[in-house]
Motif scaffolding. Structure first.
Motif, short mmCIF file in Angstrom:
data_model
loop_
_atom_site.label_atom_id
_atom_site.label_comp_id
_atom_site.label_asym_id
_atom_site.label_seq_id
_atom_site.Cartn_x
_atom_site.Cartn_y
_atom_site.Cartn_z
N ASP A 107 0.81 -1.22 0.00
CA ASP A 107 0.00 0.00 0.00
C ASP A 107 0.85 1.27 0.00
O ASP A 107 1.45 1.65 0.99
CB ASP A 107 -0.93 -0.01 1.22
CG ASP A 107 -1.88 1.17 1.22
OD1 ASP A 107 -2.04 1.81 0.15
OD2 ASP A 107 -2.49 1.44 2.27
N ARG A 108 0.87 1.95 -1.13
CA ARG A 108 1.71 3.13 -1.30
C ARG A 108 1.05 4.40 -0.75
O ARG A 108 1.73 5.37 -0.48
CB ARG A 108 2.04 3.34 -2.77
CG ARG A 108 2.85 2.21 -3.33
CD ARG A 108 3.10 2.39 -4.79
NE ARG A 108 3.79 1.21 -5.31
CZ ARG A 108 4.00 0.99 -6.58
NH1 ARG A 108 3.58 1.86 -7.48
NH2 ARG A 108 4.63 -0.10 -6.97
N SER A 109 -0.25 4.39 -0.60
CA SER A 109 -0.96 5.61 -0.19
C SER A 109 -0.62 6.04 1.23
O SER A 109 -0.70 7.22 1.55
CB SER A 109 -2.47 5.44 -0.34
OG SER A 109 -2.92 4.45 0.57
N GLU A 110 -0.23 5.10 2.09
CA GLU A 110 0.11 5.44 3.47
C GLU A 110 1.55 5.06 3.81
O GLU A 110 1.91 4.95 4.97
CB GLU A 110 -0.86 4.76 4.42
CG GLU A 110 -2.27 5.28 4.28
CD GLU A 110 -3.23 4.63 5.28
OE1 GLU A 110 -2.75 3.94 6.19
OE2 GLU A 110 -4.43 4.84 5.12
N ASN A 111 2.34 4.87 2.81
CA ASN A 111 3.72 4.45 3.00
C ASN A 111 4.62 5.69 3.01
O ASN A 111 4.89 6.29 1.98
CB ASN A 111 4.12 3.50 1.86
CG ASN A 111 5.48 2.89 2.05
OD1 ASN A 111 6.35 3.49 2.67
ND2 ASN A 111 5.66 1.71 1.49
N GLY A 112 5.06 6.11 4.20
CA GLY A 112 5.86 7.32 4.35
C GLY A 112 7.16 7.28 3.58
O GLY A 112 7.56 8.27 2.97
N LEU A 154 6.23 7.86 -0.13
CA LEU A 154 5.80 9.23 -0.41
C LEU A 154 6.95 10.23 -0.28
O LEU A 154 7.15 11.09 -1.15
CB LEU A 154 4.64 9.63 0.51
CG LEU A 154 3.36 8.81 0.34
CD1 LEU A 154 2.34 9.19 1.41
CD2 LEU A 154 2.79 9.02 -1.04
#
Length: 187
Positions: A65-70, A73
């Motif tokens: 999951d890239r949307s919540e991967n600090g 990002l």
């Protein structure tokens, strides 16, 4: 149209490199040392920094999951910053005109690369080194060759009385000393 597509268009505009303006018909003068520093920074970004960030982004992307991967990002943002700096440095180095100030060693006339000491009407002395746009550092007493003080000083000689236009009015200054770096073969 989804919000994701409009955001992408906004960031593309931010990625454009705006170069500091040069005078009409002017050149981007730079000393050999300044050119070497910019080139070293460019090569370090390309050979070291960017590959490290690409590895981190690749590793972070493989975690799912890239949307919540600090890491992902932040890595993508840092990659854009590095790419922007690479484009900027590449363009600046392409238009740079390397000028060696040591060629004027011993000359009393002010040219690019000179260390100039001048006195104001009150007798206070200041020294500035006239360098390129990309290498001048005001904290070290270096000014860009297109700055008002440099434009006033260029082509002047020791003992010349000059008028420096400042926001607070016109000041009288006198060139006290002009020095250039010693040529490499004499150093």
């Amino acid at each position: 149209m989804s919000k994701a597509f409009t955001r992408e268009a906004e960031t593309q505009e931010d990625d454009e490199v705006a170069l500091p303006a040069l005078p009409a018909g002017g050149k981007n003068y730079i000393t050999p040392q300044g050119y070497a520093r910019l080139r070293a920074e460019l090569l370090d970004l390309i050979d070291n920094e960017r590959p490290k960030v690409v590895d981190v982004v690749h590793w972070a992307a493989s975690n799912g999951d890239r949307s919540e991967n600090g890491d992902y990002l932040y890595g993508k943002k840092r990659l854009r910053e590095i790419d922007r700096r690479i484009r900027f440095l590449t363009k600046r180095l392409e238009i740079a005109e390397v000028t060696d100030p040591s060629l004027h060693h011993g000359n009393e006339q002010v040219f690019f690369g000179a260390r100039v000491t001048y006195a104001d009407a009150a007798g206070a002395e200041r020294s500035v080194t006239i360098l390129g746009i990309d290498e001048a550092d005001s904290a070290r007493g270096e000014v860009s060759w297109i700055s008002p003080i440099a434009r006033t000083l260029l082509k002047a000689r020791v003992g010349d009385q000059l008028k420096l236009v400042t926001p607070s009015g016109v000041q009288e200054i006198e060139v006290v000393e002009v020095a250039y770096p010693v040529p490499a073969e004499r150093a």
